[in-house]
Design a protein around this motif. Structure first.
Motif: not given
Length: 572
Positions: A410-415
């Motif tokens: 995704p555009q905003q890295a989600s961890l």
């Protein structure tokens, strides 16, 4: 939501039976006490007094044990119900499209899944423990009071309508306030969530005081509504106590007259007084229920709003399967608009992306690049046209089968909170340490990971708060790589990387994804320059397709993008 109670039918039955048995024993006590006074004490019959006293003690102890049993089963039913509804809500929400999420709002969904279900759960527990008990005790108390002295029972004709009217008026006024209170809870949660997730931005722009004021406004609004509700709730108990006390006075007053006239015995008056208190306490319990039920009704309505929302993106009844998926992606005259939007964000998009090739999508902000990527994964369904994978419309495939073949960054890295290993195994559950290390090396993340004391088992805080933007981005890329899918979707996934790391990462990607289809959204021309084809988007339409050289030669919009980025680099 009542369907959720079906598995607990026998436990609810146990609550009702135990409650009935306990109430019968409690109703027996005043009769036994009257017999002690009117028979034992009047006649001086000590053995009768002792025998009846033993019966009273045994009845009281049995009633206590039955009440404990009621509490036990009621708690199990209420907590089990809360667990089941919470699970149903969570599972249902997981099937929502992104548009449904945006329609309700994350903060409201969290409130409905936690606070609203807790309200319903608490009221259910109270209903099982008190609202089953109160009507039975009320009816039993009235019957036994009337059998003791029908004339004295006329006092209830004055007391009961007053209490019933009070309950009705307060409940009617409380329902709108409880609905408003839940909405204000949503607002409060939204502000807290925004502030906590955006704390760096708040501090960077010196908006701490502004956020404090915003929170205080919402907090005070919540408090004021809560005070209004509690004022209404507070009214009911003093009025009830007044009614109860005046009822007691009337019973003693008229009871004494009837004793003087020889129409009533002292023991019967004592029993009648206790039955009267039971009747009035039953009404208090009912009133508490009627006060709490409106809030639960507001919560039930909000929960049902979510449960009744039909999933917009559903699997077909007869899904098609692709035996040997190669990853051939094709858009045919695709158009899409967001709900409520005046014009489409994408319009008449047609292109092909071949396995073993890289397709880059470039364009100005708001041109629809990220939306295009999301249509491939069926995060949204197209309005017109169709998206095909290996000649099969994505709408004809199950979502699971489709997404199992896609590696999405995704555009905003989600961890997620956990370890680095946990996050990479999100892409492949059974990934071993060797596969994890290979993915990290390709994603240019191996260096900073191995610098950590625990290596790939190092802890990651919520949303990757203990990592930089570039580190989070590289771990997100590694998570997609470990899956080894047929299609890679990179949604502006290199923006936080420096030019050197970006170049090394793209070179490494080319080696391990030579047979896969790569579609990447790029802001920087340098990221897209070596792509097999570049799609230029402008205001939701394709303004050109070709290689870097071809577009640079004859595409005005692409020339402007290249020119602007060269100017920025020269200025830097």
């Amino acid at each position: 939501m009542l369907k959720t109670l079906k598995p607990y039918r026998w436990q609810i039955g146990a609550v009702i039976l135990l409650t009935l048995a306990g109430i019968l024993l409690e109703l027996l006590l005043p009769t036994l006490m009257a017999n002690v006074v009117d028979i034992g004490i009047v006649n001086g019959d000590i053995p009768y007094i002792i025998k009846t006293g033993v019966y009273m003690i045994l009845s009281a102890l049995a009633a206590v044990f039955l009440t404990v049993g009621v509490s036990f089963f009621a708690s199990r039913v209420a907590l089990g119900f809360g667990k089941d509804v919470r699970r149903s809500l969570f599972v249902h929400v997981e099937s929502f499209s992104l548009q449904a999420f945006e329609k309700i709002g994350t903060a409201s969904l969290i409130t409905r899944t936690t606070n609203d279900i807790k309200q319903v759960q608490d009221v259910l527990n109270m209903v099982l423990r008190m609202m089953t008990r109160a009507p039975l005790m009320l009816v039993g108390g009235i019957i036994l009071a009337v059998t003791r002295d029908p004339g004295l029972s006329l006092i209830f004709l004055a007391a009961l309508p007053i209490l019933a009217l009070l309950i009705f008026v307060i409940s009617r006024k409380a329902i709108p306030l409880f609905v408003s209170l839940q909405k204000k809870t949503d607002r409060l949660n939204l502000i807290v969530r925004e502030n906590l997730t955006g704390i760096r931005v708040v501090r960077a722009f010196n908006k701490v005081n502004f956020e404090k004021n915003r929170f205080n406004t919402a907090n005070e609004d919540f408090r004021d509504t809560g005070i209004k509700v509690n004022k209404l709730m507070a009214l009911i108990f003093p009025v009830m106590m007044i009614v109860m006390n005046f009822t007691s006075i009337a019973i003693v007053w008229f009871g004494a007259i009837r004793i003087d006239n020889g129409l009533l015995q002292v023991g019967n008056l004592m029993a009648f007084l206790q039955y009267a208190m039971m009747i009035l306490f039953s009404l208090i319990m009912l009133s508490m229920g009627f006060i709490m039920i409106p809030r639960a009704q507001a919560s039930v309505k909000r929960i049902n709003e979510v449960l009744n929302m039909e999933a917009e993106i559903v699997d077909p009844e007869n899904p098609r399967e692709i035996a040997n998926m190669r990853g051939y992606v094709e858009f045919k005259n695709v158009s899409f608009r967001y709900e409520g939007a005046e014009k489409p964000v994408l319009e008449n998009i047609t292109f092909k992306a071949q396995p073993g090739e890289t397709t880059a999508i470039i364009g100005s902000t708001g041109s629809g690049k990220s939306t295009l990527i999301k249509l491939i994964s069926r995060f949204y369904d197209v309005e017109d046209g169709a998206v095909f994978i290996d000649g099969v419309n994505v709408n004809e495939m199950t979502q699971q089968a489709l997404r199992n073949k896609i590696g999405y960054v995704p555009q905003q890295a989600s961890l997620f909170s956990g370890t680095i290993t946990d996050n990479l195994q999100y892409g492949k559950e059974d990934a071993n340490d060797e596969e994890i290390m290979d993915a990290l090396e390709t994603a240019q993340a191996i260096d900073f990971v191995m610098e950590k004391e625990e290596g790939i088992h190092a802890k990651i805080e919520q949303a990757g708060a203990n990592l930089s933007g570039g580190q989070k981005q590289r771990l997100s890329i590694a998570r997609a790589l470990i899956r080894k899918p047929e299609i890679y979707l990179f949604d502006d996934s290199f923006s936080a990387l420096d030019y050197k790391t970006d170049a090394k990462l793209r070179a490494a990607l080319k080696q391990i994804t030579e047979h896969a289809t790569i579609i990447l959204v790029a802001q920087r021309v340098s990221t897209a320059i070596n792509a097999d084809q570049i799609i230029v988007l402008n205001e939701g339409k394709i303004a050109g397709i070709g290689t870097h050289r071809e577009l640079l030669a004859d595409n005005k919009i692409y020339q402007e993008i290249v020119s602007s980025q060269r100017t920025e680099e020269e200025g830097a």
